[in-house]
Design an enzyme around this catalytic site. Sequence first.
Site, PDB file in Angstrom:
ATOM      1  N   GLU A 327       0.872  -1.229  -0.374  1.00  0.00           N
ATOM      2  CA  GLU A 327      -0.190  -0.119   0.309  1.00  0.00           C
ATOM      3  C   GLU A 327       1.044   1.393  -0.129  1.00  0.00           C
ATOM      4  OE1 GLU A 327      -1.262   2.936   0.699  1.00  0.00           O
ATOM      5  OE2 GLU A 327      -1.600   3.120   2.593  1.00  0.00           O
ATOM      6  N   CYS A 361      -2.556   8.918   3.708  1.00  0.00           N
ATOM      7  CA  CYS A 361      -2.098   7.795   2.574  1.00  0.00           C
ATOM      8  C   CYS A 361      -3.236   8.001   2.484  1.00  0.00           C
ATOM      9  CB  CYS A 361      -2.148   6.345   2.675  1.00  0.00           C
ATOM     10  SG  CYS A 361      -1.105   5.833   3.503  1.00  0.00           S
TER      11      CYS A 361
END
Length: 617
Positions: A327, A361
């Site tokens: 990720e 993120c």
Amino acid sequence: PNPNPNPNPNPNPSPPTLAGATTMDIEAAPPAAAIAAAVAAAVLVPVLLMAVLGGKRAPKIEVELTETERSDKLDGPSFPKMELKDRSRPGRIQCYDPATLQKLGEIEAMTPARVEEVVLKAKRAQVAWAKTSFAERRRVLTTMQNYITAHIHEICRVASRDSGKPLLDALLGEVLTTCEKIRCVAANGEGWLKREVRPNGPLMMHKTSYVEYHPLGVLGVIAPWNYPFHNVMNHVVSGLFAGNAVVSKVSEYTSWSSAYFARIVQTALQACGHDPDLVQIVTGFGEAGAALVACDDIDKIIFTGSPGVGRLVMKGAAPHLKPVILELGGKDPLVICEDANLGEVVPMAMRGCFQNAGQNCCGIERVVCYEGIQDKFVETVKPMIEGLRQGPALGHGQFDVGAMVMPAQIDIIQELVDDAVAKGAKLLAGGKRNADWPQGNFYEPTLLVGITKAMRIANEEVFGPVMAIMTVPNNDDDLAVEMVNDCDFGLGSAVFSRSQARATKIGDKIRAGMTTVNDFGVNYLVQSLPFGGVKESGFDRFAGPEGLRACCLMKSVVVDKFSFCRTSIPAPLQYPIAPVGLDFGKSMVGLMYNEGIMGKASALVGMAKAGLGIKSE
């Protein structure tokens, strides 16, 4: 060292409002009481059912805190820099509060040999844990959950101290997300991991086929620094429930808090009668992370971080053929159509850009604003951004925006802002380090308009408190989609329009792992959904059944449906192959897969002839 950081001259001004927008633009939000009642109704029945039908009661635990972990305000001096390495203290990480640059203590910088040692502990503990029932695993998660909900302030305080975020940001990003993760996995995990029967074709109609999800072994996690509590707990929860041990390498910038967070999990395990060695924390620098990736006893790596380091993780795992989940952050767009309701979109834009000082993120990195609404949007958010209160979260007053965890990130943000301004963007607020708090890693909440593709900030992840606005000419939906997709990242996205059908249609065309319509970031609060992206945002998923199953060894199993009916190889196909073997095989394929009745009948005749040894001409 300067013992007295410069205080904010006005630490508690009144918070800004949606100034600049008309009544037509802003529709009233549902009353807080109504929302609370709806939420209470939604959770009451499941809670009562669990209380009535649940298994063995979860024990209550207490976890001892150190003096620094208990303190809302530190008395020590501020240092001019965050020097994580001290030559006089080899093998140790120096830990700081990024909001004040006060020393929090020090923690071991593990060598590769120490990493191997703690992984071996976890591996040994996993042997017994793999045999536990789902009920036993739920009991551990419930024990953790009960502790978390009873010690919210302590957890928020420690997370805030180590990462510089305000307490509310810690509550929303650290505690709330972790509690929902635990709730979701405890409620649904067993169903997601139960044996799954799969359909058979005509050749195997006498068989039963299914998929089983077995514990994988030891998961190696490399966690980032933006949410130190949740980034550890996230994979601990799923890893434990899947029957694994978990070894998590935390960032050297937020290693101090990991000791407390690890104690919570290990105390819960021990209180439930399990080996606390099952969960281990690795602290150290790059060599410790590399050792975790290369360790033979680690069965899978889950990495969250930058694309550059993600590639290094892949490179390190490749010689071992070790699977990885990556990720790698994003450049998430918030698309604002000209018919959007400012009363709905403005609070989302503010939270998406400035929560945790933009260190998210899936935060909003690009506001893709339609020409017909941009002036009103900018007029509304500008005074709000200018009025955001920034400062240390603990012991200095109430603030909206906290500090940057990494000092170097401030330089990265400044380069991106300066590049944008040099290429024609307009700086309407912020744009520099916050001079009111020189003894902290603070960058002012910033507003930029006129962002174009030629600017670095349109393409590179900012990871800071910056709202960067790109204009969509002529309110063109297709052009908006083109602008959004013209990017190397593809993690999340959000689209706002009064027409849900229109917003959904735009969202469907966005190449990203996640999209929300008329909302922002709620994917992560729906833990039944997989989380992850495409392109430079990485691959594979965590969360949801896909993420939980990714923590498992997926095994395909085929058994006889009836004990008296088993597979046998027809004589023409056995070794040595009969002269009519090929004829028999061709006829068998025709019988099973030819669509026409006559074709099947012809194939059946062919099989019969081959069975009698008659070769076709």
